[in-house]
Design a protein around this motif. Structure first.
Motif, PDB file in Angstrom:
ATOM      1  N   THR A 153       0.834  -1.210   0.000  1.00 14.40           N
ATOM      2  CA  THR A 153       0.000   0.000   0.000  1.00 14.40           C
ATOM      3  C   THR A 153       0.865   1.254   0.000  1.00 14.40           C
ATOM      4  OG1 THR A 153      -1.759  -1.187   1.182  1.00 14.40           O
ATOM      5  CG2 THR A 153      -1.845   1.210   1.213  1.00 14.40           C
ATOM      6  N   LYS A 154       1.933   1.225   0.792  1.00 11.29           N
ATOM      7  CA  LYS A 154       2.844   2.379   0.845  1.00 11.29           C
ATOM      8  C   LYS A 154       3.687   2.475  -0.423  1.00 11.29           C
ATOM      9  CE  LYS A 154       3.630   2.895   5.839  1.00 11.29           C
ATOM     10  NZ  LYS A 154       4.674   2.806   6.908  1.00 11.29           N
ATOM     11  N   ALA A 155       4.338   1.363  -0.764  1.00 12.78           N
ATOM     12  CA  ALA A 155       5.324   1.402  -1.844  1.00 12.78           C
ATOM     13  C   ALA A 155       4.697   1.629  -3.210  1.00 12.78           C
ATOM     14  CB  ALA A 155       6.121   0.093  -1.854  1.00 12.78           C
ATOM     15  N   MET A 156       3.497   1.086  -3.434  1.00  8.69           N
ATOM     16  CA  MET A 156       2.866   1.178  -4.751  1.00  8.69           C
ATOM     17  C   MET A 156       1.850   2.301  -4.839  1.00  8.69           C
ATOM     18  SD  MET A 156       4.385  -1.381  -6.264  1.00  8.69           S
ATOM     19  CE  MET A 156       3.409  -1.646  -7.743  1.00  8.69           C
ATOM     20  N   GLY A 157       1.546   2.922  -3.712  1.00  9.50           N
ATOM     21  CA  GLY A 157       0.579   4.016  -3.729  1.00  9.50           C
ATOM     22  C   GLY A 157      -0.806   3.579  -4.177  1.00  9.50           C
ATOM     23  N   GLY A 159      -4.854   2.022  -3.510  1.00  9.89           N
ATOM     24  CA  GLY A 159      -5.958   2.167  -2.567  1.00  9.89           C
ATOM     25  C   GLY A 159      -6.450   0.842  -2.033  1.00  9.89           C
ATOM     26  N   VAL A 160      -6.210  -0.234  -2.798  1.00 14.00           N
ATOM     27  CA  VAL A 160      -6.651  -1.574  -2.399  1.00 14.00           C
ATOM     28  C   VAL A 160      -5.488  -2.540  -2.567  1.00 14.00           C
ATOM     29  CG1 VAL A 160      -8.207  -3.503  -2.890  1.00 14.00           C
ATOM     30  CG2 VAL A 160      -9.052  -1.148  -3.059  1.00 14.00           C
ATOM     31  N   CYS A 161      -5.264  -3.365  -1.568  1.00 19.00           N
ATOM     32  CA  CYS A 161      -4.288  -4.446  -1.669  1.00 19.00           C
ATOM     33  C   CYS A 161      -4.822  -5.639  -0.896  1.00 19.00           C
ATOM     34  CB  CYS A 161      -2.920  -4.022  -1.113  1.00 19.00           C
ATOM     35  SG  CYS A 161      -1.687  -5.342  -1.218  1.00 19.00           S
ATOM     36  N   LYS A 162      -4.895  -6.772  -1.566  1.00 15.63           N
ATOM     37  CA  LYS A 162      -5.397  -7.993  -0.925  1.00 15.63           C
ATOM     38  C   LYS A 162      -4.441  -9.141  -1.209  1.00 15.63           C
ATOM     39  CE  LYS A 162     -10.317  -6.845  -0.890  1.00 15.63           C
ATOM     40  NZ  LYS A 162     -11.685  -7.318  -1.196  1.00 15.63           N
ATOM     41  N   VAL A 163      -4.315 -10.037  -0.234  1.00 13.29           N
ATOM     42  CA  VAL A 163      -3.474 -11.228  -0.383  1.00 13.29           C
ATOM     43  C   VAL A 163      -4.354 -12.456  -0.216  1.00 13.29           C
ATOM     44  CG1 VAL A 163      -1.561 -12.562   0.566  1.00 13.29           C
ATOM     45  CG2 VAL A 163      -1.410 -10.066   0.469  1.00 13.29           C
ATOM     46  N   ASP A 207       5.962 -23.712  -7.069  1.00  8.71           N
ATOM     47  CA  ASP A 207       4.710 -23.578  -6.316  1.00  8.71           C
ATOM     48  C   ASP A 207       4.297 -22.111  -6.189  1.00  8.71           C
ATOM     49  OD1 ASP A 207       2.524 -24.433  -4.907  1.00  8.71           O
ATOM     50  OD2 ASP A 207       3.575 -24.649  -3.005  1.00  8.71           O
ATOM     51  N   VAL A 208       3.008 -21.832  -6.426  1.00 12.74           N
ATOM     52  CA  VAL A 208       2.456 -20.492  -6.204  1.00 12.74           C
ATOM     53  C   VAL A 208       1.845 -20.470  -4.806  1.00 12.74           C
ATOM     54  CG1 VAL A 208       0.812 -18.756  -6.992  1.00 12.74           C
ATOM     55  CG2 VAL A 208       1.981 -20.200  -8.658  1.00 12.74           C
ATOM     56  N   LEU A 209       2.451 -19.713  -3.908  1.00 14.16           N
ATOM     57  CA  LEU A 209       2.037 -19.697  -2.502  1.00 14.16           C
ATOM     58  C   LEU A 209       0.873 -18.750  -2.243  1.00 14.16           C
ATOM     59  CD1 LEU A 209       5.530 -19.600  -0.744  1.00 14.16           C
ATOM     60  CD2 LEU A 209       4.141 -21.597  -1.312  1.00 14.16           C
ATOM     61  N   ALA A 210       0.760 -17.702  -3.050  1.00 16.79           N
ATOM     62  CA  ALA A 210      -0.270 -16.686  -2.795  1.00 16.79           C
ATOM     63  C   ALA A 210      -0.439 -15.820  -4.043  1.00 16.79           C
ATOM     64  CB  ALA A 210       0.109 -15.818  -1.591  1.00 16.79           C
ATOM     65  N   LEU A 211      -1.490 -15.017  -4.020  1.00 15.99           N
ATOM     66  CA  LEU A 211      -1.745 -14.045  -5.089  1.00 15.99           C
ATOM     67  C   LEU A 211      -1.974 -12.687  -4.452  1.00 15.99           C
ATOM     68  CD1 LEU A 211      -2.324 -13.486  -8.126  1.00 15.99           C
ATOM     69  CD2 LEU A 211      -4.752 -13.804  -7.580  1.00 15.99           C
ATOM     70  N   ILE A 212      -1.264 -11.679  -4.975  1.00 15.09           N
ATOM     71  CA  ILE A 212      -1.418 -10.309  -4.474  1.00 15.09           C
ATOM     72  C   ILE A 212      -2.185  -9.503  -5.507  1.00 15.09           C
ATOM     73  CG2 ILE A 212      -0.201  -8.217  -3.770  1.00 15.09           C
ATOM     74  CD1 ILE A 212       2.170 -10.148  -3.064  1.00 15.09           C
ATOM     75  N   TYR A 213      -3.224  -8.821  -5.046  1.00 12.05           N
ATOM     76  CA  TYR A 213      -4.059  -7.987  -5.921  1.00 12.05           C
ATOM     77  C   TYR A 213      -3.957  -6.543  -5.463  1.00 12.05           C
ATOM     78  CZ  TYR A 213      -8.404  -5.675  -7.403  1.00 12.05           C
ATOM     79  OH  TYR A 213      -9.322  -4.785  -7.890  1.00 12.05           O
ATOM     80  N   MET A 214      -3.685  -5.637  -6.426  1.00  9.59           N
ATOM     81  CA  MET A 214      -3.594  -4.212  -6.107  1.00  9.59           C
ATOM     82  C   MET A 214      -4.418  -3.392  -7.091  1.00  9.59           C
ATOM     83  SD  MET A 214       0.475  -3.887  -5.328  1.00  9.59           S
ATOM     84  CE  MET A 214       0.891  -5.127  -6.549  1.00  9.59           C
ATOM     85  N   LYS A 215      -4.949  -2.311  -6.580  1.00  8.90           N
ATOM     86  CA  LYS A 215      -5.743  -1.436  -7.449  1.00  8.90           C
ATOM     87  C   LYS A 215      -5.603   0.010  -6.990  1.00  8.90           C
ATOM     88  CE  LYS A 215     -10.383  -0.824  -9.372  1.00  8.90           C
ATOM     89  NZ  LYS A 215     -11.771  -1.355  -9.413  1.00  8.90           N
TER      90      LYS A 215
END
Length: 466
Positions: A153-157, A159-163, A207-215
Protein backbone atom coordinates in the motif's frame (compact mmCIF):
# COMPACT_ATOMS: atom_id res chain seq x y z
CA UNK A 1 8.36 16.35 -19.77
CA UNK A 2 10.01 14.29 -17.08
CA UNK A 3 9.23 13.25 -13.54
CA UNK A 4 11.10 11.28 -10.88
CA UNK A 5 9.64 8.91 -8.30
CA UNK A 6 11.59 9.07 -5.04
CA UNK A 7 11.45 6.08 -2.71
CA UNK A 8 13.37 6.09 0.55
CA UNK A 9 13.51 3.58 3.43
CA UNK A 10 9.80 4.07 4.18
CA UNK A 11 9.00 2.89 0.60
CA UNK A 12 6.44 5.68 0.24
CA UNK A 13 6.60 6.94 -3.38
CA UNK A 14 7.04 10.69 -3.83
CA UNK A 15 6.56 11.86 -7.44
CA UNK A 16 8.30 15.08 -8.41
CA UNK A 17 7.96 16.92 -11.73
CA UNK A 18 11.27 18.00 -13.22
CA UNK A 19 11.31 21.41 -14.87
CA UNK A 20 13.59 22.45 -17.70
CA UNK A 21 17.03 23.29 -16.35
CA UNK A 22 18.85 22.12 -13.21
CA UNK A 23 17.31 20.28 -10.24
CA UNK A 24 19.62 19.94 -7.24
CA UNK A 25 19.46 16.72 -5.19
CA UNK A 26 20.97 16.53 -1.70
CA UNK A 27 20.58 16.44 2.05
CA UNK A 28 20.51 20.24 2.40
CA UNK A 29 16.99 21.64 3.06
CA UNK A 30 17.58 24.11 0.23
CA UNK A 31 17.86 21.29 -2.33
CA UNK A 32 15.02 20.98 -4.84
CA UNK A 33 14.83 17.24 -4.06
CA UNK A 34 15.74 16.61 -0.43
CA UNK A 35 17.17 13.15 0.31
CA UNK A 36 17.17 12.54 4.06
CA UNK A 37 19.84 9.86 4.06
CA UNK A 38 23.14 9.87 6.01
CA UNK A 39 24.99 8.76 2.86
CA UNK A 40 23.78 11.78 0.88
CA UNK A 41 25.96 14.89 0.65
CA UNK A 42 24.41 18.31 1.19
CA UNK A 43 24.66 18.92 -2.55
CA UNK A 44 24.96 15.43 -3.93
CA UNK A 45 23.90 15.47 -7.59
CA UNK A 46 21.81 17.35 -10.12
CA UNK A 47 19.34 16.56 -12.90
CA UNK A 48 19.51 18.60 -16.10
CA UNK A 49 16.50 18.71 -18.44
CA UNK A 50 17.15 20.13 -21.91
CA UNK A 51 15.28 23.22 -23.15
CA UNK A 52 12.91 21.21 -25.34
CA UNK A 53 12.55 18.61 -22.54
CA UNK A 54 13.59 15.83 -24.90
CA UNK A 55 16.69 14.85 -22.90
CA UNK A 56 17.59 14.42 -19.23
CA UNK A 57 20.94 13.78 -17.55
CA UNK A 58 22.34 13.40 -14.03
CA UNK A 59 25.67 14.71 -12.76
CA UNK A 60 27.45 13.70 -9.56
CA UNK A 61 28.55 16.84 -7.68
CA UNK A 62 31.71 15.27 -6.23
CA UNK A 63 29.66 13.55 -3.52
CA UNK A 64 31.40 11.56 -0.77
CA UNK A 65 29.51 8.29 -1.28
CA UNK A 66 28.81 8.50 -4.98
CA UNK A 67 25.81 8.52 -7.30
CA UNK A 68 24.70 5.30 -8.98
CA UNK A 69 22.70 4.79 -12.19
CA UNK A 70 21.26 1.30 -12.62
CA UNK A 71 23.67 0.02 -9.92
CA UNK A 72 26.81 1.51 -11.52
CA UNK A 73 28.67 4.42 -9.98
CA UNK A 74 28.94 7.40 -12.31
CA UNK A 75 31.56 10.06 -12.73
CA UNK A 76 30.55 13.39 -14.19
CA UNK A 77 27.44 13.74 -16.39
CA UNK A 78 25.41 10.72 -17.64
CA UNK A 79 22.44 10.75 -20.01
CA UNK A 80 19.28 9.10 -18.67
CA UNK A 81 16.35 7.38 -20.31
CA UNK A 82 12.87 6.41 -19.22
CA UNK A 83 12.96 3.76 -16.47
CA UNK A 84 16.54 4.40 -15.30
CA UNK A 85 17.07 4.27 -11.54
CA UNK A 86 19.38 6.69 -9.75
CA UNK A 87 20.53 5.65 -6.27
CA UNK A 88 21.79 8.01 -3.60
CA UNK A 89 22.44 6.18 -0.33
CA UNK A 90 19.30 4.13 0.27
CA UNK A 91 17.09 6.44 -1.77
CA UNK A 92 16.00 5.42 -5.25
CA UNK A 93 14.93 7.93 -7.90
CA UNK A 94 13.17 6.37 -10.89
CA UNK A 95 13.16 8.43 -14.08
CA UNK A 96 9.88 8.59 -16.01
CA UNK A 97 8.90 10.35 -19.18
CA UNK A 98 5.49 12.00 -18.94
CA UNK A 99 4.84 11.24 -22.59
CA UNK A 100 5.77 7.56 -22.28
CA UNK A 101 3.97 7.13 -18.97
CA UNK A 102 0.72 8.51 -20.37
CA UNK A 103 0.70 7.32 -23.96
CA UNK A 104 2.35 3.88 -24.03
CA UNK A 105 0.40 1.22 -22.11
CA UNK A 106 2.23 -1.70 -20.51
CA UNK A 107 1.86 -5.23 -21.82
CA UNK A 108 -0.86 -7.06 -19.91
CA UNK A 109 1.03 -10.23 -19.05
CA UNK A 110 4.60 -10.48 -17.72
CA UNK A 111 6.04 -13.97 -17.27
CA UNK A 112 7.71 -14.54 -13.93
CA UNK A 113 11.11 -15.35 -15.44
CA UNK A 114 14.42 -15.61 -13.60
CA UNK A 115 15.74 -12.65 -15.57
CA UNK A 116 12.78 -10.45 -14.59
CA UNK A 117 13.14 -11.39 -10.92
CA UNK A 118 16.89 -10.73 -10.88
CA UNK A 119 16.44 -7.40 -12.67
CA UNK A 120 13.72 -6.38 -10.21
CA UNK A 121 15.82 -7.37 -7.19
CA UNK A 122 18.84 -5.54 -8.56
CA UNK A 123 16.93 -2.31 -9.19
CA UNK A 124 15.43 -2.24 -5.69
CA UNK A 125 18.04 -4.04 -3.59
CA UNK A 126 18.44 -1.24 -1.05
CA UNK A 127 14.74 -0.76 -0.41
CA UNK A 128 14.22 -4.52 -0.17
CA UNK A 129 16.59 -4.65 2.78
CA UNK A 130 13.97 -2.80 4.85
CA UNK A 131 11.20 -5.10 3.57
CA UNK A 132 13.24 -8.20 4.45
CA UNK A 133 14.07 -6.79 7.88
CA UNK A 134 10.39 -6.30 8.71
CA UNK A 135 9.32 -9.69 7.36
CA UNK A 136 12.06 -11.46 9.31
CA UNK A 137 10.54 -10.13 12.52
CA UNK A 138 7.10 -11.66 11.99
CA UNK A 139 6.33 -15.05 13.53
CA UNK A 140 3.13 -16.10 11.79
CA UNK A 141 1.69 -16.21 8.27
CA UNK A 142 -1.18 -13.97 9.37
CA UNK A 143 1.21 -11.25 10.55
CA UNK A 144 3.30 -11.61 7.37
CA UNK A 145 0.19 -11.01 5.26
CA UNK A 146 -0.67 -7.91 7.30
CA UNK A 147 2.89 -6.60 6.94
CA UNK A 148 3.02 -7.20 3.19
CA UNK A 149 -0.33 -5.47 2.60
CA UNK A 150 0.95 -2.42 4.47
CA UNK A 151 4.20 -2.52 2.49
CA UNK A 152 2.49 -2.71 -0.92
CA UNK A 153 0.00 0.00 0.00
CA UNK A 154 2.84 2.38 0.85
CA UNK A 155 5.32 1.40 -1.84
CA UNK A 156 2.87 1.18 -4.75
CA UNK A 157 0.58 4.02 -3.73
CA UNK A 158 -2.53 1.84 -4.15
CA UNK A 159 -5.96 2.17 -2.57
CA UNK A 160 -6.65 -1.57 -2.40
CA UNK A 161 -4.29 -4.45 -1.67
CA UNK A 162 -5.40 -7.99 -0.92
CA UNK A 163 -3.47 -11.23 -0.38
CA UNK A 164 -5.07 -14.60 -1.16
CA UNK A 165 -3.14 -17.62 0.13
CA UNK A 166 -2.98 -20.86 -1.84
CA UNK A 167 -5.46 -22.57 0.50
CA UNK A 168 -8.09 -19.99 -0.56
CA UNK A 169 -7.53 -20.06 -4.33
CA UNK A 170 -10.85 -21.90 -4.68
CA UNK A 171 -12.57 -18.76 -3.33
CA UNK A 172 -11.30 -16.44 -6.07
CA UNK A 173 -14.68 -16.57 -7.84
CA UNK A 174 -16.28 -14.86 -4.87
CA UNK A 175 -13.90 -11.88 -4.90
CA UNK A 176 -14.60 -8.55 -6.60
CA UNK A 177 -11.47 -8.56 -8.76
CA UNK A 178 -11.11 -9.83 -12.32
CA UNK A 179 -11.40 -13.62 -12.17
CA UNK A 180 -9.69 -14.16 -15.54
CA UNK A 181 -6.62 -12.11 -14.63
CA UNK A 182 -6.37 -13.71 -11.21
CA UNK A 183 -6.46 -17.23 -12.65
CA UNK A 184 -4.00 -16.32 -15.42
CA UNK A 185 -1.53 -15.02 -12.82
CA UNK A 186 -1.73 -18.30 -10.88
CA UNK A 187 -1.83 -20.74 -13.79
CA UNK A 188 0.72 -18.98 -16.00
CA UNK A 189 2.93 -17.78 -13.14
CA UNK A 190 2.77 -14.27 -14.56
CA UNK A 191 2.12 -10.75 -13.34
CA UNK A 192 -1.06 -9.39 -14.94
CA UNK A 193 -1.43 -5.62 -15.35
CA UNK A 194 -4.45 -3.66 -16.62
CA UNK A 195 -4.07 0.13 -16.26
CA UNK A 196 -4.71 0.58 -12.52
CA UNK A 197 -4.93 -3.11 -11.50
CA UNK A 198 -2.12 -5.58 -10.89
CA UNK A 199 -2.11 -9.29 -10.02
CA UNK A 200 1.21 -10.62 -8.71
CA UNK A 201 1.84 -14.33 -7.95
CA UNK A 202 4.01 -15.19 -4.94
CA UNK A 203 6.23 -18.03 -6.15
CA UNK A 204 8.74 -20.40 -4.59
CA UNK A 205 10.22 -23.01 -6.91
CA UNK A 206 7.32 -24.36 -8.96
CA UNK A 207 4.71 -23.58 -6.32
CA UNK A 208 2.46 -20.49 -6.20
CA UNK A 209 2.04 -19.70 -2.50
CA UNK A 210 -0.27 -16.69 -2.80
CA UNK A 211 -1.75 -14.04 -5.09
CA UNK A 212 -1.42 -10.31 -4.47
CA UNK A 213 -4.06 -7.99 -5.92
CA UNK A 214 -3.59 -4.21 -6.11
CA UNK A 215 -5.74 -1.44 -7.45
CA UNK A 216 -5.42 2.33 -7.69
CA UNK A 217 -8.60 4.18 -6.78
CA UNK A 218 -7.79 7.89 -7.20
CA UNK A 219 -9.42 9.38 -10.34
CA UNK A 220 -6.91 10.32 -13.03
CA UNK A 221 -4.06 8.43 -11.35
CA UNK A 222 -1.22 7.36 -13.63
CA UNK A 223 -1.20 3.70 -14.77
CA UNK A 224 1.23 1.15 -13.39
CA UNK A 225 4.58 1.35 -15.18
CA UNK A 226 7.70 -0.79 -15.57
CA UNK A 227 9.20 0.52 -12.35
CA UNK A 228 6.03 -0.41 -10.45
CA UNK A 229 6.14 -3.87 -12.01
CA UNK A 230 9.74 -4.42 -10.93
CA UNK A 231 9.08 -3.21 -7.40
CA UNK A 232 5.96 -5.40 -7.09
CA UNK A 233 7.88 -8.49 -8.22
CA UNK A 234 10.84 -7.71 -5.96
CA UNK A 235 8.59 -7.38 -2.90
CA UNK A 236 6.69 -10.56 -3.83
CA UNK A 237 10.01 -12.40 -3.93
CA UNK A 238 10.79 -11.30 -0.37
CA UNK A 239 7.26 -12.28 0.64
CA UNK A 240 7.74 -15.74 -0.89
CA UNK A 241 10.89 -16.27 1.19
CA UNK A 242 9.05 -15.21 4.34
CA UNK A 243 6.02 -17.40 3.58
CA UNK A 244 8.20 -20.41 2.83
CA UNK A 245 10.07 -19.92 6.11
CA UNK A 246 6.93 -19.40 8.18
CA UNK A 247 5.09 -22.33 6.64
CA UNK A 248 8.06 -24.59 7.38
CA UNK A 249 8.13 -23.36 10.99
CA UNK A 250 4.36 -23.75 11.39
CA UNK A 251 4.48 -27.24 9.89
CA UNK A 252 7.29 -28.17 12.27
CA UNK A 253 5.34 -26.83 15.27
CA UNK A 254 2.22 -28.63 14.06
CA UNK A 255 4.12 -31.90 13.72
CA UNK A 256 5.60 -31.41 17.19
CA UNK A 257 2.10 -30.90 18.60
CA UNK A 258 0.85 -34.00 16.79
CA UNK A 259 3.85 -35.97 18.01
CA UNK A 260 3.19 -34.92 21.61
CA UNK A 261 -0.46 -35.87 21.15
CA UNK A 262 0.39 -39.29 19.72
CA UNK A 263 3.05 -39.97 22.33
CA UNK A 264 0.38 -39.61 25.02
CA UNK A 265 -1.25 -42.81 23.81
CA UNK A 266 1.12 -44.77 21.57
CA UNK A 267 4.47 -46.44 22.04
CA UNK A 268 7.29 -44.46 20.33
CA UNK A 269 7.48 -46.83 17.33
CA UNK A 270 3.72 -46.62 16.67
CA UNK A 271 3.76 -42.85 17.20
CA UNK A 272 6.48 -42.45 14.52
CA UNK A 273 4.40 -44.55 12.10
CA UNK A 274 1.38 -42.30 12.62
CA UNK A 275 3.53 -39.18 12.30
CA UNK A 276 4.79 -40.44 8.92
CA UNK A 277 1.18 -40.95 7.81
CA UNK A 278 0.27 -37.49 9.08
CA UNK A 279 3.09 -35.91 7.03
CA UNK A 280 1.74 -37.62 3.92
CA UNK A 281 -1.99 -37.03 4.46
CA UNK A 282 -2.21 -34.13 6.92
CA UNK A 283 -4.72 -36.13 8.95
CA UNK A 284 -4.77 -38.01 12.23
CA UNK A 285 -6.19 -41.56 12.12
CA UNK A 286 -9.98 -41.22 12.26
CA UNK A 287 -12.52 -43.57 13.82
CA UNK A 288 -12.58 -46.99 12.20
CA UNK A 289 -13.89 -50.41 13.12
CA UNK A 290 -11.22 -52.69 14.59
CA UNK A 291 -11.00 -55.88 16.59
CA UNK A 292 -9.08 -55.12 19.78
CA UNK A 293 -8.50 -56.35 23.28
CA UNK A 294 -9.36 -53.77 25.92
CA UNK A 295 -7.87 -53.67 29.41
CA UNK A 296 -8.91 -51.52 32.36
CA UNK A 297 -6.85 -51.08 35.49
CA UNK A 298 -7.56 -48.78 38.41
CA UNK A 299 -6.50 -48.10 41.99
CA UNK A 300 -8.91 -49.51 44.57
CA UNK A 301 -10.47 -47.01 47.01
CA UNK A 302 -8.91 -44.05 45.22
CA UNK A 303 -11.57 -41.70 46.60
CA UNK A 304 -10.64 -42.57 50.19
CA UNK A 305 -6.95 -42.25 49.43
CA UNK A 306 -7.42 -38.80 47.91
CA UNK A 307 -9.40 -37.66 50.96
CA UNK A 308 -6.84 -39.03 53.45
CA UNK A 309 -3.65 -38.05 51.68
CA UNK A 310 -4.63 -34.73 50.16
CA UNK A 311 -4.18 -33.62 46.54
CA UNK A 312 -0.38 -33.31 46.52
CA UNK A 313 0.41 -36.80 47.87
CA UNK A 314 -2.38 -38.45 45.88
CA UNK A 315 -1.14 -36.76 42.69
CA UNK A 316 2.32 -38.21 43.41
CA UNK A 317 0.81 -41.71 43.70
CA UNK A 318 -1.08 -41.29 40.43
CA UNK A 319 2.00 -40.00 38.65
CA UNK A 320 4.06 -43.02 39.72
CA UNK A 321 1.17 -45.33 38.82
CA UNK A 322 0.82 -43.82 35.32
CA UNK A 323 4.56 -44.03 34.70
CA UNK A 324 4.70 -47.70 35.70
CA UNK A 325 1.58 -48.67 33.76
CA UNK A 326 2.59 -46.78 30.60
CA UNK A 327 5.98 -48.49 30.39
CA UNK A 328 4.34 -51.92 30.76
CA UNK A 329 1.56 -51.25 28.22
CA UNK A 330 4.00 -49.90 25.61
CA UNK A 331 6.24 -52.93 26.18
CA UNK A 332 3.33 -55.16 25.16
CA UNK A 333 2.39 -53.12 22.05
CA UNK A 334 -0.61 -51.42 23.61
CA UNK A 335 -2.10 -47.94 23.49
CA UNK A 336 -2.72 -46.15 26.79
CA UNK A 337 -5.33 -43.60 27.83
CA UNK A 338 -5.43 -42.07 31.32
CA UNK A 339 -8.73 -42.05 33.21
CA UNK A 340 -8.23 -40.12 36.43
CA UNK A 341 -7.59 -42.95 38.94
CA UNK A 342 -6.96 -45.64 36.31
CA UNK A 343 -6.02 -46.41 32.74
CA UNK A 344 -7.60 -47.83 29.62
CA UNK A 345 -5.23 -49.90 27.47
CA UNK A 346 -6.06 -50.97 23.91
CA UNK A 347 -4.25 -53.76 22.09
CA UNK A 348 -5.10 -53.59 18.34
CA UNK A 349 -4.54 -56.58 16.08
CA UNK A 350 -2.17 -54.54 13.89
CA UNK A 351 0.39 -54.32 16.75
CA UNK A 352 0.29 -57.90 18.03
CA UNK A 353 -0.53 -61.35 16.67
CA UNK A 354 -2.33 -62.35 19.87
CA UNK A 355 -3.75 -59.24 21.48
CA UNK A 356 -5.49 -61.22 24.22
CA UNK A 357 -2.19 -62.80 25.30
CA UNK A 358 -0.39 -59.43 25.25
CA UNK A 359 -3.11 -57.88 27.40
CA UNK A 360 -2.96 -60.68 30.00
CA UNK A 361 0.84 -60.54 30.11
CA UNK A 362 0.66 -56.78 30.64
CA UNK A 363 -1.92 -57.28 33.42
CA UNK A 364 0.25 -59.91 35.09
CA UNK A 365 3.33 -57.68 34.99
CA UNK A 366 1.35 -54.74 36.32
CA UNK A 367 0.01 -56.62 39.33
CA UNK A 368 3.41 -58.25 39.92
CA UNK A 369 5.04 -54.83 39.93
CA UNK A 370 2.76 -53.53 42.67
CA UNK A 371 2.96 -56.69 44.76
CA UNK A 372 6.76 -56.63 44.51
CA UNK A 373 7.10 -52.99 45.55
CA UNK A 374 4.27 -53.32 48.07
CA UNK A 375 3.24 -49.70 47.69
CA UNK A 376 3.70 -46.52 45.73
CA UNK A 377 3.65 -44.53 48.97
CA UNK A 378 5.52 -45.35 52.17
CA UNK A 379 3.31 -47.07 54.73
CA UNK A 380 0.39 -47.60 52.37
CA UNK A 381 -0.35 -50.58 50.13
CA UNK A 382 -1.81 -49.81 46.73
CA UNK A 383 -4.37 -52.33 45.48
CA UNK A 384 -5.28 -52.51 41.81
CA UNK A 385 -7.49 -54.63 39.57
CA UNK A 386 -7.28 -55.65 35.90
CA UNK A 387 -10.25 -56.49 33.64
CA UNK A 388 -10.02 -57.53 29.99
CA UNK A 389 -12.45 -57.99 27.08
CA UNK A 390 -12.08 -58.62 23.33
CA UNK A 391 -14.23 -57.60 20.36
CA UNK A 392 -14.98 -55.00 17.69
CA UNK A 393 -14.84 -51.29 18.58
CA UNK A 394 -14.64 -47.90 16.87
CA UNK A 395 -11.07 -46.67 17.39
CA UNK A 396 -9.29 -43.43 16.43
CA UNK A 397 -9.14 -39.66 16.86
CA UNK A 398 -12.10 -37.31 17.06
CA UNK A 399 -12.05 -33.51 16.92
CA UNK A 400 -9.70 -31.19 15.03
CA UNK A 401 -5.92 -31.00 14.63
CA UNK A 402 -5.85 -28.28 17.27
CA UNK A 403 -8.10 -30.12 19.74
CA UNK A 404 -8.08 -33.84 18.96
CA UNK A 405 -8.73 -36.69 21.40
CA UNK A 406 -8.04 -40.39 21.04
CA UNK A 407 -11.06 -42.52 21.85
CA UNK A 408 -12.45 -46.07 21.67
CA UNK A 409 -16.19 -46.72 21.52
CA UNK A 410 -18.39 -49.80 21.80
CA UNK A 411 -20.03 -52.35 24.10
CA UNK A 412 -16.71 -54.19 24.36
CA UNK A 413 -15.31 -51.21 26.26
CA UNK A 414 -18.32 -50.98 28.56
CA UNK A 415 -18.11 -54.67 29.51
CA UNK A 416 -14.39 -54.45 30.29
CA UNK A 417 -15.01 -51.37 32.43
CA UNK A 418 -17.81 -53.01 34.44
CA UNK A 419 -15.77 -56.20 35.02
CA UNK A 420 -13.36 -54.13 37.14
CA UNK A 421 -15.59 -54.50 40.18
CA UNK A 422 -14.74 -58.22 40.24
CA UNK A 423 -10.99 -57.72 39.70
CA UNK A 424 -10.00 -56.43 43.13
CA UNK A 425 -7.80 -57.07 44.96
CA UNK A 426 -5.02 -57.71 42.45
CA UNK A 427 -6.91 -60.05 40.13
CA UNK A 428 -7.17 -60.41 36.37
CA UNK A 429 -10.80 -60.91 35.26
CA UNK A 430 -11.50 -61.59 31.59
CA UNK A 431 -14.55 -62.20 29.41
CA UNK A 432 -15.42 -65.38 27.47
CA UNK A 433 -14.24 -63.84 24.18
CA UNK A 434 -10.80 -63.22 25.69
CA UNK A 435 -10.44 -66.59 27.44
CA UNK A 436 -11.22 -68.43 24.20
CA UNK A 437 -7.98 -67.09 22.67
CA UNK A 438 -5.69 -67.78 25.66
CA UNK A 439 -7.10 -70.95 27.29
CA UNK A 440 -4.07 -72.99 26.23
CA UNK A 441 -1.54 -70.39 27.45
CA UNK A 442 -2.72 -69.60 30.98
CA UNK A 443 -4.31 -71.31 33.95
CA UNK A 444 -7.70 -69.91 34.82
CA UNK A 445 -10.94 -70.62 36.62
CA UNK A 446 -14.53 -69.89 35.68
CA UNK A 447 -16.10 -67.23 37.91
CA UNK A 448 -19.51 -67.74 36.27
CA UNK A 449 -22.18 -65.38 35.11
CA UNK A 450 -21.87 -61.90 36.55
CA UNK A 451 -24.33 -59.07 36.44
CA UNK A 452 -22.99 -55.78 35.13
CA UNK A 453 -24.55 -52.40 35.79
CA UNK A 454 -26.40 -51.05 32.78
CA UNK A 455 -26.68 -54.39 30.95
CA UNK A 456 -29.73 -56.64 30.64
CA UNK A 457 -27.70 -59.79 29.84
CA UNK A 458 -25.22 -61.36 32.22
CA UNK A 459 -21.59 -61.90 31.20
CA UNK A 460 -19.44 -65.01 31.66
CA UNK A 461 -16.33 -64.05 33.66
CA UNK A 462 -13.04 -65.89 34.21
CA UNK A 463 -10.08 -65.27 36.49
CA UNK A 464 -6.61 -65.75 35.01
CA UNK A 465 -4.14 -66.90 37.63
CA UNK A 466 -0.99 -64.95 38.24
Amino acid sequence: MWQVTLRAADLQPHRIKLDVGETIIGRAPTSTIVVNDPAASRKHAKFLVSENASNISVTDLLSTNGTYVNSERIHGQVELKNGDVVRIGQALLTIQSYVLARSVPMARSHSYTRELVLESLDQHAILLYEVARKLNLVRSTKNAVTEIIETYTKAMGVGVCKVTLKADFNKLDGQEFNRELAKNAIQNRSTEVVTAEMYVPVITGEDVLALIYMKKLSPGTRPFDQSDLQLAIAISYQFSLALHRLQAIEKMHEEESVKRLLMRFFAPLDAETFIKTYRETGKLPGLEKQKVTVMFSDIANSTGMAETLGPVQFASILSAYYETVTDIIFKHNGIVKYLGDGILAIFPERTAQNTEKEAVLAGRELISQFERTGSLEDGRRTVIGVSINTGNVMLGYVGTKERAEFTVLGDVVNVAFRLQQYARPNKIIVSSSTIAAISSDFKFRRVGEVRLKGRTQNVQAFEVFL
